[in-house]
Write a protein that holds these residues in place. Sequence first.
Motif, PDB file in Angstrom:
ATOM      1  N   ASP A   1      -4.521  -7.470  -2.001  1.00 53.77           N
ATOM      2  CA  ASP A   1      -5.490  -8.405  -0.509  1.00 53.77           C
ATOM      3  C   ASP A   1      -6.964  -7.133  -0.979  1.00 53.77           C
ATOM      4  N   HIS A   2      -8.024  -7.840  -1.224  1.00 53.30           N
ATOM      5  CA  HIS A   2      -9.394  -6.868  -1.618  1.00 53.30           C
ATOM      6  C   HIS A   2     -10.163  -6.434  -0.236  1.00 53.30           C
ATOM      7  N   ASP A   3      -9.460  -7.302   0.823  1.00 49.28           N
ATOM      8  CA  ASP A   3     -10.154  -7.268   2.033  1.00 49.28           C
ATOM      9  C   ASP A   3      -9.740  -5.818   2.597  1.00 49.28           C
TER      10      ASP A   3
ATOM     11  N   TYR B   1      -4.844   6.689 -12.753  1.00 47.11           N
ATOM     12  CA  TYR B   1      -3.823   7.802 -13.296  1.00 47.11           C
ATOM     13  C   TYR B   1      -3.796   7.882 -14.732  1.00 47.11           C
ATOM     14  N   GLY B   2      -3.341   6.514 -14.578  1.00 44.69           N
ATOM     15  CA  GLY B   2      -2.979   5.842 -15.754  1.00 44.69           C
ATOM     16  C   GLY B   2      -3.667   6.493 -17.323  1.00 44.69           C
ATOM     17  N   ALA B   3      -5.348   5.694 -17.051  1.00 44.08           N
ATOM     18  CA  ALA B   3      -5.816   5.529 -17.982  1.00 44.08           C
ATOM     19  C   ALA B   3      -6.878   6.802 -17.904  1.00 44.08           C
ATOM     20  N   ASP B   4      -6.336   8.638 -17.242  1.00 42.54           N
ATOM     21  CA  ASP B   4      -7.084   9.217 -16.896  1.00 42.54           C
ATOM     22  C   ASP B   4      -5.819   9.658 -18.906  1.00 42.54           C
ATOM     23  N   ILE B   5      -5.254   9.895 -18.263  1.00 39.28           N
ATOM     24  CA  ILE B   5      -3.074  10.203 -19.391  1.00 39.28           C
ATOM     25  C   ILE B   5      -4.333   9.690 -20.485  1.00 39.28           C
ATOM     26  N   VAL B   6      -4.093   8.524 -20.356  1.00 41.88           N
ATOM     27  CA  VAL B   6      -4.346   8.351 -22.583  1.00 41.88           C
ATOM     28  C   VAL B   6      -6.028   8.439 -22.258  1.00 41.88           C
TER      29      VAL B   6
ATOM     30  N   VAL C   1      -7.046  -1.597  -2.147  1.00 45.58           N
ATOM     31  CA  VAL C   1      -7.179  -1.289  -3.317  1.00 45.58           C
ATOM     32  C   VAL C   1      -7.402   0.030  -3.679  1.00 45.58           C
ATOM     33  N   ALA C   2      -7.599   1.231  -3.075  1.00 46.03           N
ATOM     34  CA  ALA C   2      -7.639   2.491  -3.088  1.00 46.03           C
ATOM     35  C   ALA C   2      -6.277   2.356  -3.711  1.00 46.03           C
ATOM     36  N   ALA C   3      -4.972   2.539  -3.121  1.00 47.06           N
ATOM     37  CA  ALA C   3      -4.121   2.599  -3.907  1.00 47.06           C
ATOM     38  C   ALA C   3      -3.453   2.325  -4.802  1.00 47.06           C
ATOM     39  N   THR C   4      -4.010   0.904  -5.355  1.00 43.91           N
ATOM     40  CA  THR C   4      -3.735   0.120  -6.625  1.00 43.91           C
ATOM     41  C   THR C   4      -4.843   1.255  -7.454  1.00 43.91           C
ATOM     42  N   GLU C   5      -5.994   1.007  -7.689  1.00 44.15           N
ATOM     43  CA  GLU C   5      -6.793   1.876  -7.968  1.00 44.15           C
ATOM     44  C   GLU C   5      -6.663   3.058  -8.307  1.00 44.15           C
ATOM     45  N   ALA C   6      -5.648   4.088  -7.484  1.00 40.13           N
ATOM     46  CA  ALA C   6      -5.392   5.249  -7.914  1.00 40.13           C
ATOM     47  C   ALA C   6      -4.204   5.263  -9.472  1.00 40.13           C
ATOM     48  N   VAL C   7      -3.489   4.368  -9.011  1.00 43.28           N
ATOM     49  CA  VAL C   7      -2.641   4.368  -9.699  1.00 43.28           C
ATOM     50  C   VAL C   7      -2.939   3.757 -10.801  1.00 43.28           C
TER      51      VAL C   7
ATOM     52  N   THR D   1       0.898  -1.805   0.317  1.00 40.02           N
ATOM     53  CA  THR D   1       0.565   0.199  -0.151  1.00 40.02           C
ATOM     54  C   THR D   1       1.152   0.599   0.084  1.00 40.02           C
ATOM     55  N   VAL D   2       2.277   1.207   0.641  1.00 36.83           N
ATOM     56  CA  VAL D   2       2.736   2.454   0.555  1.00 36.83           C
ATOM     57  C   VAL D   2       3.695   2.607  -0.388  1.00 36.83           C
ATOM     58  N   ASP D   3       4.450   1.083  -0.850  1.00 36.37           N
ATOM     59  CA  ASP D   3       4.925   1.257  -2.113  1.00 36.37           C
ATOM     60  C   ASP D   3       4.077   1.764  -3.469  1.00 36.37           C
ATOM     61  N   TYR D   4       2.864   1.653  -3.765  1.00 28.39           N
ATOM     62  CA  TYR D   4       1.970   2.288  -4.393  1.00 28.39           C
ATOM     63  C   TYR D   4       1.916   3.746  -4.692  1.00 28.39           C
ATOM     64  N   ALA D   5       1.155   4.438  -2.785  1.00 31.20           N
ATOM     65  CA  ALA D   5       1.626   5.749  -3.182  1.00 31.20           C
ATOM     66  C   ALA D   5       2.996   6.012  -3.194  1.00 31.20           C
TER      67      ALA D   5
END
Length: 140
Positions: free
Chosen positions: A56-58, A72-77, A63-69, A6-10
């Motif tokens: 880990d979907h629990d 971000y990519g989808a918004d750029i595209v 989940v929020a950190a992975t979705e943010a990354v 989670t920290v690494d995704y941030a």
Amino acid sequence: MTAVATVDYAELAQHLAQANPAPATAEDLADVAVAYVDFAVRRSVLFSVMFGEPCDHDSPERVAATEAVSAYGADIVSGCFPDSDSAALATAIWALVHGLAFLHLDAKLDASAPSAMSATVRAAVHAVLDLANAPAVLPG
């Protein structure tokens, strides 16, 4: 592992945003792609933790950190290529860049110099984007 990931995704999200704070062009997208691979190469152990096991979907934080990354990519595209199937193109770009990251980590591609890695990533991203924007050729 979930807390570390989670920290690494941030940190990855921050690294990508620093590479280009307001990406709006294909070259900006290439900047972000280079930053993604750079993060993977410089933080290889942590990058492997992030992607070494299913999300880990629990854990709402992870989940929020992975979705943010991903967002971000989808918004750029979608911003760079508004007339494309932006969801499909974002997935293709992420798959390409993620694969390039692991090819560099596995020493299948040259990661000894940042300039070599950057050139490889930029060329691959532009090749895919050129194909995505090429007019369709119908058979016959």
